[in-house]
Design a protein around this motif. Sequence first.
Motif, PDB file in Angstrom:
ATOM      1  N   LYS A  22      -0.338  -0.745  -4.448  1.00  0.00           N
ATOM      2  CA  LYS A  22      -0.181   0.710  -4.349  1.00  0.00           C
ATOM      3  C   LYS A  22       0.897   1.209  -5.303  1.00  0.00           C
ATOM      4  N   ARG A  23       1.999   0.491  -5.395  1.00  0.00           N
ATOM      5  CA  ARG A  23       3.065   0.897  -6.305  1.00  0.00           C
ATOM      6  C   ARG A  23       2.587   0.826  -7.756  1.00  0.00           C
ATOM      7  N   ALA A  24       1.799  -0.205  -8.075  1.00  0.00           N
ATOM      8  CA  ALA A  24       1.269  -0.316  -9.432  1.00  0.00           C
ATOM      9  C   ALA A  24       0.319   0.845  -9.727  1.00  0.00           C
ATOM     10  N   ARG A  25      -0.474   1.253  -8.714  1.00  0.00           N
ATOM     11  CA  ARG A  25      -1.379   2.404  -8.902  1.00  0.00           C
ATOM     12  C   ARG A  25      -0.586   3.669  -9.159  1.00  0.00           C
ATOM     13  N   VAL A  26       0.521   3.860  -8.432  1.00  0.00           N
ATOM     14  CA  VAL A  26       1.344   5.051  -8.631  1.00  0.00           C
ATOM     15  C   VAL A  26       1.881   5.077 -10.054  1.00  0.00           C
ATOM     16  N   LEU A  27       2.428   3.962 -10.513  1.00  0.00           N
ATOM     17  CA  LEU A  27       2.985   3.913 -11.869  1.00  0.00           C
ATOM     18  C   LEU A  27       1.898   4.153 -12.913  1.00  0.00           C
ATOM     19  N   SER A  28       0.717   3.592 -12.673  1.00  0.00           N
ATOM     20  CA  SER A  28      -0.395   3.778 -13.597  1.00  0.00           C
ATOM     21  C   SER A  28      -0.829   5.240 -13.657  1.00  0.00           C
ATOM     22  N   VAL A  29      -0.887   5.894 -12.500  1.00  0.00           N
ATOM     23  CA  VAL A  29      -1.292   7.303 -12.453  1.00  0.00           C
ATOM     24  C   VAL A  29      -0.266   8.174 -13.171  1.00  0.00           C
ATOM     25  N   VAL A  30       1.010   7.881 -12.974  1.00  0.00           N
ATOM     26  CA  VAL A  30       2.055   8.666 -13.651  1.00  0.00           C
ATOM     27  C   VAL A  30       1.896   8.531 -15.162  1.00  0.00           C
ATOM     28  N   THR A  41       3.300  15.821 -10.606  1.00  0.00           N
ATOM     29  CA  THR A  41       3.872  16.313  -9.354  1.00  0.00           C
ATOM     30  C   THR A  41       3.732  15.216  -8.309  1.00  0.00           C
ATOM     31  N   PHE A  42       4.594  15.251  -7.310  1.00  0.00           N
ATOM     32  CA  PHE A  42       4.535  14.229  -6.279  1.00  0.00           C
ATOM     33  C   PHE A  42       3.186  14.253  -5.558  1.00  0.00           C
ATOM     34  N   THR A  43       2.727  15.447  -5.193  1.00  0.00           N
ATOM     35  CA  THR A  43       1.451  15.568  -4.494  1.00  0.00           C
ATOM     36  C   THR A  43       0.290  15.130  -5.388  1.00  0.00           C
ATOM     37  N   GLY A  44       0.323  15.530  -6.639  1.00  0.00           N
ATOM     38  CA  GLY A  44      -0.747  15.157  -7.561  1.00  0.00           C
ATOM     39  C   GLY A  44      -0.818  13.654  -7.755  1.00  0.00           C
ATOM     40  N   VAL A  45       0.338  13.011  -7.869  1.00  0.00           N
ATOM     41  CA  VAL A  45       0.363  11.554  -8.038  1.00  0.00           C
ATOM     42  C   VAL A  45      -0.158  10.878  -6.777  1.00  0.00           C
ATOM     43  N   ASN A  50      -4.285   7.753  -4.499  1.00  0.00           N
ATOM     44  CA  ASN A  50      -4.820   7.527  -3.157  1.00  0.00           C
ATOM     45  C   ASN A  50      -3.809   6.762  -2.291  1.00  0.00           C
ATOM     46  N   VAL A  51      -2.577   7.268  -2.281  1.00  0.00           N
ATOM     47  CA  VAL A  51      -1.509   6.682  -1.474  1.00  0.00           C
ATOM     48  C   VAL A  51      -0.872   7.794  -0.653  1.00  0.00           C
ATOM     49  N   SER A  52       0.001   7.401   0.280  1.00  0.00           N
ATOM     50  CA  SER A  52       0.658   8.391   1.136  1.00  0.00           C
ATOM     51  C   SER A  52       1.755   9.119   0.363  1.00  0.00           C
ATOM     52  N   HIS A  53       2.098  10.302   0.846  1.00  0.00           N
ATOM     53  CA  HIS A  53       3.191  11.059   0.246  1.00  0.00           C
ATOM     54  C   HIS A  53       4.507  10.308   0.415  1.00  0.00           C
ATOM     55  N   TRP A  54       4.611   9.558   1.505  1.00  0.00           N
ATOM     56  CA  TRP A  54       5.828   8.812   1.761  1.00  0.00           C
ATOM     57  C   TRP A  54       6.108   7.859   0.603  1.00  0.00           C
ATOM     58  N   LEU A  55       5.060   7.190   0.100  1.00  0.00           N
ATOM     59  CA  LEU A  55       5.260   6.193  -0.951  1.00  0.00           C
ATOM     60  C   LEU A  55       5.773   6.811  -2.245  1.00  0.00           C
ATOM     61  N   VAL A  56       5.274   7.982  -2.624  1.00  0.00           N
ATOM     62  CA  VAL A  56       5.720   8.578  -3.885  1.00  0.00           C
ATOM     63  C   VAL A  56       7.171   9.052  -3.797  1.00  0.00           C
ATOM     64  N   TYR A  57       7.687   9.265  -2.585  1.00  0.00           N
ATOM     65  CA  TYR A  57       9.090   9.646  -2.411  1.00  0.00           C
ATOM     66  C   TYR A  57       9.985   8.432  -2.134  1.00  0.00           C
ATOM     67  N   ALA A  58       9.388   7.238  -2.025  1.00  0.00           N
ATOM     68  CA  ALA A  58      10.170   6.033  -1.728  1.00  0.00           C
ATOM     69  C   ALA A  58      11.027   5.661  -2.935  1.00  0.00           C
ATOM     70  N   ASP A  59      12.091   4.904  -2.639  1.00  0.00           N
ATOM     71  CA  ASP A  59      12.984   4.451  -3.711  1.00  0.00           C
ATOM     72  C   ASP A  59      12.181   3.668  -4.750  1.00  0.00           C
ATOM     73  N   GLY A  60      12.494   3.906  -5.997  1.00  0.00           N
ATOM     74  CA  GLY A  60      11.785   3.251  -7.091  1.00  0.00           C
ATOM     75  C   GLY A  60      10.644   4.107  -7.606  1.00  0.00           C
TER      76      GLY A  60
END
Length: 186
Positions: A22-30, A41-45, A50-60
Amino acid sequence: MSEPRTPAQVLREARQKDSRDKRARVLSVVDQLIADGEPVTFTGVARAANVSHWLVYADGMREHIEAARHRQGRAAAGSARAGAREPAGWKLEKQLLRDDNRRLREEVERLKGAVRRHLGQQLDQFGAADLGTRVDELTAENQRLQVERDNALTQVKQLNEQLSETQDDLVGARESLRHMIRAENR
């Protein structure tokens, strides 16, 4: 040979792998949003990955997204300064293209409306011709089903009456049998 893993270890490893994915997907999407020139944007990412909002606000993750947003802000400011230095012909060309795009969008919407109206008229014409026939068919089917229902209710009533009579006969036969057994035993 290694020791067998416990179910807890298997679950922990699966959760860790899922988290890494999931973290790799977030970085890839960014990175993809930056490459496409889309706003980060946090919501757009979160939606795109396809991850929770909590994850995009997590440390890192939060730091990475904020850095990307900061880079986009600097790039936008740089392009605004560059836009001020554009030749007058380019500004006119941009305005003409915007006007053409607006006009084309309006024409597309007008044509879509015309197609919708035309299809609606065709459906109305088709439906009006066969509507009376279909209503007659449904009415006849409804009447047939009501007759079947009434016949079934009548049959249920008759069977309930027969069951009641049979139960009365059974109660009488049992009572008679009891009397005969008592008489024999005396």
